[in-house]
Design a protein around this motif. Structure first.
Motif, PDB file in Angstrom:
ATOM      1  N   ALA A 105      -2.933 -13.583  43.117  1.00 26.35           N
ATOM      2  CA  ALA A 105      -2.935 -14.846  42.369  1.00 26.35           C
ATOM      3  C   ALA A 105      -1.514 -15.389  42.371  1.00 26.35           C
ATOM      4  CB  ALA A 105      -3.431 -14.614  40.949  1.00 26.35           C
ATOM      5  N   PRO A 106      -1.113 -16.078  43.442  1.00 23.50           N
ATOM      6  CA  PRO A 106       0.301 -16.438  43.636  1.00 23.50           C
ATOM      7  C   PRO A 106       0.943 -17.172  42.462  1.00 23.50           C
ATOM      8  CG  PRO A 106      -0.968 -16.864  45.613  1.00 23.50           C
ATOM      9  CD  PRO A 106      -1.962 -16.509  44.561  1.00 23.50           C
ATOM     10  N   GLY A 107       0.380 -18.302  42.076  1.00 18.14           N
ATOM     11  CA  GLY A 107       0.971 -19.073  40.982  1.00 18.14           C
ATOM     12  C   GLY A 107       0.854 -18.377  39.650  1.00 18.14           C
ATOM     13  N   TRP A 108      -0.271 -17.748  39.419  1.00 21.12           N
ATOM     14  CA  TRP A 108      -0.499 -17.041  38.160  1.00 21.12           C
ATOM     15  C   TRP A 108       0.495 -15.896  37.997  1.00 21.12           C
ATOM     16  CZ3 TRP A 108      -3.927 -18.725  34.519  1.00 21.12           C
ATOM     17  CH2 TRP A 108      -4.197 -17.884  33.452  1.00 21.12           C
ATOM     18  N   CYS A 109       0.733 -15.169  39.066  1.00 21.57           N
ATOM     19  CA  CYS A 109       1.688 -14.064  39.044  1.00 21.57           C
ATOM     20  C   CYS A 109       3.099 -14.583  38.773  1.00 21.57           C
ATOM     21  CB  CYS A 109       1.628 -13.316  40.373  1.00 21.57           C
ATOM     22  SG  CYS A 109       2.725 -11.888  40.478  1.00 21.57           S
ATOM     23  N   ARG A 110       3.417 -15.702  39.347  1.00 21.79           N
ATOM     24  CA  ARG A 110       4.747 -16.293  39.160  1.00 21.79           C
ATOM     25  C   ARG A 110       4.989 -16.655  37.700  1.00 21.79           C
ATOM     26  NH1 ARG A 110       6.380 -21.535  42.771  1.00 21.79           N
ATOM     27  NH2 ARG A 110       8.138 -22.316  41.537  1.00 21.79           N
ATOM     28  N   ILE A 111       3.991 -17.261  37.048  1.00 18.08           N
ATOM     29  CA  ILE A 111       4.170 -17.626  35.647  1.00 18.08           C
ATOM     30  C   ILE A 111       4.167 -16.374  34.770  1.00 18.08           C
ATOM     31  CG2 ILE A 111       1.723 -18.037  35.161  1.00 18.08           C
ATOM     32  CD1 ILE A 111       4.658 -20.086  33.781  1.00 18.08           C
ATOM     33  N   THR A 112       3.411 -15.341  35.157  1.00 18.66           N
ATOM     34  CA  THR A 112       3.415 -14.096  34.380  1.00 18.66           C
ATOM     35  C   THR A 112       4.811 -13.490  34.338  1.00 18.66           C
ATOM     36  OG1 THR A 112       1.100 -13.622  34.937  1.00 18.66           O
ATOM     37  CG2 THR A 112       2.445 -11.776  34.187  1.00 18.66           C
ATOM     38  N   LYS A 113       5.476 -13.448  35.466  1.00 21.67           N
ATOM     39  CA  LYS A 113       6.830 -12.889  35.502  1.00 21.67           C
ATOM     40  C   LYS A 113       7.776 -13.699  34.617  1.00 21.67           C
ATOM     41  CE  LYS A 113       6.523 -10.783  40.101  1.00 21.67           C
ATOM     42  NZ  LYS A 113       7.063 -10.774  41.480  1.00 21.67           N
ATOM     43  N   GLU A 114       7.623 -15.020  34.622  1.00 22.60           N
ATOM     44  CA  GLU A 114       8.461 -15.859  33.780  1.00 22.60           C
ATOM     45  C   GLU A 114       8.199 -15.572  32.294  1.00 22.60           C
ATOM     46  OE1 GLU A 114      11.138 -19.040  32.712  1.00 22.60           O
ATOM     47  OE2 GLU A 114      10.920 -17.684  34.403  1.00 22.60           O
ATOM     48  N   VAL A 115       6.922 -15.404  31.925  1.00 23.99           N
ATOM     49  CA  VAL A 115       6.589 -15.087  30.536  1.00 23.99           C
ATOM     50  C   VAL A 115       7.176 -13.728  30.140  1.00 23.99           C
ATOM     51  CG1 VAL A 115       4.704 -14.589  28.934  1.00 23.99           C
ATOM     52  CG2 VAL A 115       4.500 -16.502  30.522  1.00 23.99           C
ATOM     53  N   LEU A 116       7.068 -12.736  31.033  1.00 19.27           N
ATOM     54  CA  LEU A 116       7.602 -11.415  30.722  1.00 19.27           C
ATOM     55  C   LEU A 116       9.106 -11.457  30.487  1.00 19.27           C
ATOM     56  CD1 LEU A 116       5.684  -9.089  33.214  1.00 19.27           C
ATOM     57  CD2 LEU A 116       5.257  -9.396  30.782  1.00 19.27           C
ATOM     58  N   ARG A 117       9.792 -12.259  31.266  1.00 19.38           N
ATOM     59  CA  ARG A 117      11.256 -12.284  31.173  1.00 19.38           C
ATOM     60  C   ARG A 117      11.757 -13.159  30.030  1.00 19.38           C
ATOM     61  NH1 ARG A 117      11.518 -12.157  37.577  1.00 19.38           N
ATOM     62  NH2 ARG A 117      12.280 -10.022  37.871  1.00 19.38           N
ATOM     63  N   HIS A 118      11.039 -14.252  29.741  1.00 15.50           N
ATOM     64  CA  HIS A 118      11.579 -15.216  28.784  1.00 15.50           C
ATOM     65  C   HIS A 118      10.619 -15.600  27.667  1.00 15.50           C
ATOM     66  CE1 HIS A 118      14.908 -15.580  31.551  1.00 15.50           C
ATOM     67  NE2 HIS A 118      14.086 -15.924  32.517  1.00 15.50           N
ATOM     68  N   GLY A 119       9.308 -15.503  27.894  1.00 14.82           N
ATOM     69  CA  GLY A 119       8.337 -15.788  26.843  1.00 14.82           C
ATOM     70  C   GLY A 119       8.298 -17.230  26.398  1.00 14.82           C
ATOM     71  N   GLN A 120       8.549 -18.176  27.307  1.00 17.79           N
ATOM     72  CA  GLN A 120       8.560 -19.585  26.930  1.00 17.79           C
ATOM     73  C   GLN A 120       7.405 -20.353  27.585  1.00 17.79           C
ATOM     74  OE1 GLN A 120      10.495 -20.774  24.536  1.00 17.79           O
ATOM     75  NE2 GLN A 120      11.442 -18.775  24.298  1.00 17.79           N
ATOM     76  N   ALA A 121       7.521 -20.639  28.887  1.00 16.32           N
ATOM     77  CA  ALA A 121       6.425 -21.318  29.589  1.00 16.32           C
ATOM     78  C   ALA A 121       5.181 -20.438  29.522  1.00 16.32           C
ATOM     79  CB  ALA A 121       6.815 -21.572  31.039  1.00 16.32           C
ATOM     80  N   THR A 122       4.001 -21.057  29.549  1.00 13.50           N
ATOM     81  CA  THR A 122       2.774 -20.296  29.364  1.00 13.50           C
ATOM     82  C   THR A 122       1.789 -20.534  30.503  1.00 13.50           C
ATOM     83  OG1 THR A 122       1.525 -21.991  28.174  1.00 13.50           O
ATOM     84  CG2 THR A 122       3.059 -20.632  26.889  1.00 13.50           C
ATOM     85  N   HIS A 123       0.833 -19.621  30.628  1.00 12.67           N
ATOM     86  CA  HIS A 123      -0.243 -19.789  31.606  1.00 12.67           C
ATOM     87  C   HIS A 123      -1.060 -21.042  31.298  1.00 12.67           C
ATOM     88  CE1 HIS A 123       0.654 -15.448  31.947  1.00 12.67           C
ATOM     89  NE2 HIS A 123       0.293 -15.596  33.203  1.00 12.67           N
ATOM     90  N   LEU A 124      -1.337 -21.284  30.018  1.00 14.74           N
ATOM     91  CA  LEU A 124      -2.134 -22.450  29.645  1.00 14.74           C
ATOM     92  C   LEU A 124      -1.418 -23.743  29.993  1.00 14.74           C
ATOM     93  CD1 LEU A 124      -4.606 -23.694  28.300  1.00 14.74           C
ATOM     94  CD2 LEU A 124      -3.432 -23.463  26.088  1.00 14.74           C
ATOM     95  N   MET A 125      -0.124 -23.820  29.718  1.00 20.88           N
ATOM     96  CA  MET A 125       0.646 -25.010  30.070  1.00 20.88           C
ATOM     97  C   MET A 125       0.584 -25.269  31.563  1.00 20.88           C
ATOM     98  SD  MET A 125       3.994 -24.295  27.681  1.00 20.88           S
ATOM     99  CE  MET A 125       5.032 -25.331  28.698  1.00 20.88           C
ATOM    100  N   THR A 126       0.709 -24.208  32.351  1.00 19.62           N
ATOM    101  CA  THR A 126       0.696 -24.346  33.803  1.00 19.62           C
ATOM    102  C   THR A 126      -0.675 -24.770  34.297  1.00 19.62           C
ATOM    103  OG1 THR A 126       2.280 -22.521  33.847  1.00 19.62           O
ATOM    104  CG2 THR A 126       1.362 -23.223  35.953  1.00 19.62           C
ATOM    105  N   LEU A 127      -1.718 -24.158  33.752  1.00 18.43           N
ATOM    106  CA  LEU A 127      -3.086 -24.529  34.128  1.00 18.43           C
ATOM    107  C   LEU A 127      -3.358 -25.995  33.815  1.00 18.43           C
ATOM    108  CD1 LEU A 127      -6.039 -23.984  34.917  1.00 18.43           C
ATOM    109  CD2 LEU A 127      -6.409 -23.118  32.598  1.00 18.43           C
ATOM    110  N   MET A 128      -2.950 -26.441  32.636  1.00 21.55           N
ATOM    111  CA  MET A 128      -3.196 -27.832  32.253  1.00 21.55           C
ATOM    112  C   MET A 128      -2.442 -28.800  33.162  1.00 21.55           C
ATOM    113  SD  MET A 128      -3.149 -27.444  28.087  1.00 21.55           S
ATOM    114  CE  MET A 128      -3.372 -29.193  27.804  1.00 21.55           C
TER     115      MET A 128
END
Length: 289
Positions: free
Chosen positions: A232-255
């Motif tokens: 899941a290329p994009g999903w994995c990318r946002i997961t790593k960002e959440v793990l490191r910083h906890g700001q941007a979210t999967h829901l924001m990206t999906l929307m």
């Protein structure tokens, strides 16, 4: 009486191990888990095995989350209009986890309630749930426009929920709503794992939020070992960002991806967004690769 309340592990067994060790250090006697045990990170069976180990040592209560509903519904043939396969950000991680589950494990998810009223002698009753007491995917965030009407329906003075991954406590219509935060993919915590201790003292419930550092880079390394960026290329990318910083979210990206997809094609289908629109959304949101 000391109760550890944990939610939204999302296959992050490393964060779970850290939180469990801290709960033991704080003399937890009971564990309550509020759903979304798997999803987003690598090696889902490690999380289930670790939870099984906790269950053998302590009294545990397990609530079903919306992630569990995805795998239950897929097993029951309810996703015919949704393509689940590797390479899709909208479904690749769901397919990855599903392919690691046994039928017995999915059936165990089906047996979990979506809410429970907890009764301990000498203390006020309280309700636990993942989303709301009525729906696994209904968020009880304080800033949602329907929250006044929703809280009027709550039957106890205290409700402990999960789902939106933000450690929070608020009172509305005389009802106290608490989210213990997320173990696995917490938001607004600079990536630190979170859970809550609930302690009964003199006939009342006292709460303490816990926030912990854990080995996030090891969790990300495991994602790379399992090649989740191919799942899941994009999903994995946002997961790593959440793990490191906890700001941007999967829901924001999906929307954002859904908005771009509809703008360019006129198609409104959040389940099957082509990968190019996930990439466009991630670029607009400045999420690093």
């Amino acid at each position: 009486m000391r109760i550890a309340v944990m939610a939204d592990i999302h296959s992050n067994h490393i964060a779970l191990e850290t939180c469990f060790a801290e709960a033991q250090r704080r003399n937890a006697e009971i564990f309550i888990f509020l759903g979304d045990y798997l999803g987003d990170l690598a090696y889902p069976q490690k999380t289930l095995e670790y939870l099984d180990g906790i269950k053998k040592k302590y009294p545990c209560i397990f609530i079903r989350g919306n992630k569990e509903d995805y795998w239950i519904n897929h097993k029951n043939g309810k996703h015919r209009d949704w393509v689940w396969e590797a390479g899709r950000s909208g479904s690749g991680m769901l397919a990855y986890v599903y392919n690691h589950l046994t039928l017995e494990q999915i059936e165990n998810f089906e047996k979990m309630p979506i809410s429970m009223t907890m009764r301990y002698q000498g203390f006020p009753d309280f309700v636990i749930c993942h989303g709301s007491p009525w729906k696994t995917n209904e968020s009880m965030r304080e800033d949602y426009d329907y929250i006044d009407e929703l809280t009027k329906r709550l039957e106890t003075e205290l409700t402990i929920c999960a789902h939106f991954h933000i450690q929070s406590k608020y009172t509305r219509n005389g009802k106290l709503v608490i989210n213990p935060g997320a173990v696995g993919v917490p938001l607004r915590s600079n990536g630190q794992a979170q859970f809550m201790m609930l302690e009964g003292i003199s006939g009342k419930w006292e709460t303490e939020f816990i926030t912990l550092q854990y080995d996030r880079e090891r969790a990300i390394q495991e994602m790379d070992e399992e090649k989740l960026s191919e799942q899941a290329p994009g999903w994995c990318r946002i997961t790593k960002e959440v793990l490191r910083h906890g700001q941007a979210t999967h829901l924001m990206t999906l929307m954002k991806a859904q908005e771009l997809y509809e703008q360019h094609t006129g198609i409104n289908d959040w389940k099957n967004i082509p990968e190019e629109y996930w990439n466009m959304a991630l670029e607009e949101m400045k999420v690093p690769e």
